[in-house]
Design an enzyme around this catalytic site. Structure first.
Site, mmCIF file in Angstrom:
data_model
loop_
_atom_site.group_PDB
_atom_site.id
_atom_site.type_symbol
_atom_site.label_atom_id
_atom_site.label_comp_id
_atom_site.label_asym_id
_atom_site.label_seq_id
_atom_site.Cartn_x
_atom_site.Cartn_y
_atom_site.Cartn_z
ATOM 1 N N SER A 148 0.816 -1.218 0.000
ATOM 2 C CA SER A 148 0.000 0.000 0.000
ATOM 3 C C SER A 148 0.849 1.268 0.000
ATOM 4 C CB SER A 148 -0.910 0.029 1.230
ATOM 5 O OG SER A 148 -1.668 -1.144 1.301
HETATM 6 N N1 SAH Z 1 -1.243 -4.726 3.877
HETATM 7 C C1 SAH Z 1 -0.441 -5.056 2.720
HETATM 8 C C2 SAH Z 1 -1.174 -4.719 1.445
HETATM 9 C C3 SAH Z 1 -1.427 -5.946 0.727
HETATM 10 S S1 SAH Z 1 -2.417 -5.910 -0.726
HETATM 11 C C4 SAH Z 1 0.923 -4.409 2.778
HETATM 12 O O1 SAH Z 1 1.157 -3.571 3.664
HETATM 13 O O2 SAH Z 1 1.770 -4.760 1.964
HETATM 14 C C5 SAH Z 1 -3.750 -6.931 -0.184
HETATM 15 C C6 SAH Z 1 -3.405 -8.313 0.278
HETATM 16 O O3 SAH Z 1 -4.630 -8.919 0.664
HETATM 17 C C7 SAH Z 1 -2.812 -9.214 -0.779
HETATM 18 O O4 SAH Z 1 -1.622 -9.773 -0.298
HETATM 19 C C8 SAH Z 1 -3.867 -10.291 -0.988
HETATM 20 O O5 SAH Z 1 -3.323 -11.567 -1.300
HETATM 21 C C9 SAH Z 1 -4.551 -10.289 0.345
HETATM 22 N N2 SAH Z 1 -5.904 -10.856 0.345
HETATM 23 C C10 SAH Z 1 -6.862 -10.779 -0.614
HETATM 24 N N3 SAH Z 1 -7.984 -11.439 -0.235
HETATM 25 C C11 SAH Z 1 -7.726 -11.953 1.002
HETATM 26 C C12 SAH Z 1 -8.488 -12.734 1.918
HETATM 27 N N4 SAH Z 1 -9.739 -13.157 1.646
HETATM 28 N N5 SAH Z 1 -7.904 -13.068 3.086
HETATM 29 C C13 SAH Z 1 -6.636 -12.694 3.392
HETATM 30 N N6 SAH Z 1 -5.863 -11.960 2.557
HETATM 31 C C14 SAH Z 1 -6.401 -11.579 1.379
#
Ligand code: SAH
Length: 253
Positions: A99
């Site tokens: 993010s």
């Molecule tokens: N918080 C992260 C941003 C990640 S982007 C950071 O600081 O880097 C969003 C993430 O959510 C991705 O890694 C994706 O695989 C995950 N994601 C998507 N659907 C999900 C679900 N149902 N449960 C857990 N993780 C999920």
């Protein structure tokens, strides 16, 4: 200056140029994933913090300090290390992104957490948001659905010195029942509706920050607070997140 003097001078300049080309200037080493050039990162990091402070979002000093302490270059892919301190999302593989720092700061602020609180993150991704939460002094539980990212984020967090973050590979739509309730829940991927299991895992007075909306467009970031008499929601504006995947389309249990 005679001819000989001019020749020596010219040669000297060329020798200096050749030595520089061969060895590289000593002050600009290429930054490596594990912090090859701390001074380059320090300058970029302070530029990023200035940009976050200049935004029209009000972010408190403890949150700014937490964001500033996290080495974002330890949470990006090696090919993106040079861009680690830019205020934008970056690809982390598997079609996912780390993010944008301003959004991380804003979501952390909106959680309204205090040291010692227990916070659940859905979507560990790179581990960056989890590290910022750990810097706030809270106990972090983070769920990631993609095993390769769960593994990579665990490595990133350990390499960056965060050793007591609880991680789990699972569908975060259903939260982390065994560890509930939480003082705060932060969802970093966008569902198209608010997951009811997560609302049920919020303590009274606890807040959930969640982007809700259709994939591929802008979503609305909501702050949902569990009060004694039900939930209240506040619209925090438009954001852009990758979609929450998994069982979310199933009926809520
Ligand atoms: N918080 C992260 C941003 C990640 S982007 C950071 O600081 O880097 C969003 C993430 O959510 C991705 O890694 C994706 O695989 C995950 N994601 C998507 N659907 C999900 C679900 N149902 N449960 C857990 N993780 C999920």
């Amino acid at each position: 200056m005679g001819r000989a003097g001019a020749f020596i001078l010219t040669c000297g300049v060329w020798v200096a140029v050749l030595v520089t080309l061969a060895c590289g200037p000593s002050t600009s080493r290429t930054p490596g994933v594990d912090g090859g050039d701390a001074s380059v990162f320090a300058v970029r990091r302070s530029q990023l913090m200035a940009e976050i402070r200049a935004s029209d979002r009000e972010i408190s000093e403890p949150v700014l300090a937490a964001v500033e302490r996290v080495d974002r270059h330890r949470f990006v892919r090696p090919e993106n290390v040079d861009e680690a301190y830019e205020n934008r999302p970056l690809p982390i593989g598997e079609g996912q992104t780390i993010s944008q720092p301003l959004i991380v700061a804003m979501m952390t602020e909106a959680l309204g957490i205090s040291p010692g609180d227990r916070v659940l993150e859905i979507g560990t991704g790179s581990g960056y948001q989890a590290a910022v939460l750990a810097e706030m002094g809270v106990r972090v539980y983070s769920v990631e659905i993609i095993p390769a990212l769960a593994e990579w984020s665990e490595e990133n967090l350990l390499n960056a010195g965060y050793e007591d973050i609880y991680q789990r590979t699972d569908d975060g739509y259903f939260g982390w029942e065994d560890e509930a309730p939480f003082d705060g829940i932060i969802v970093t991927a966008a569902p198209d509706h608010v997951p009811q299991p997560l609302i049920r895992q919020l303590k009274e007075g606890g807040r959930m920050i969640v982007p809700v909306g259709p994939p591929g467009f802008y979503q609305t970031l909501w702050m949902i607070e569990q009060t004694g008499d039900g939930v209240v929601a506040e619209n925090l504006g438009l954001v852009r997140f990758v979609p929450l995947t998994g069982e979310m389309s199933a009926e809520d249990p």
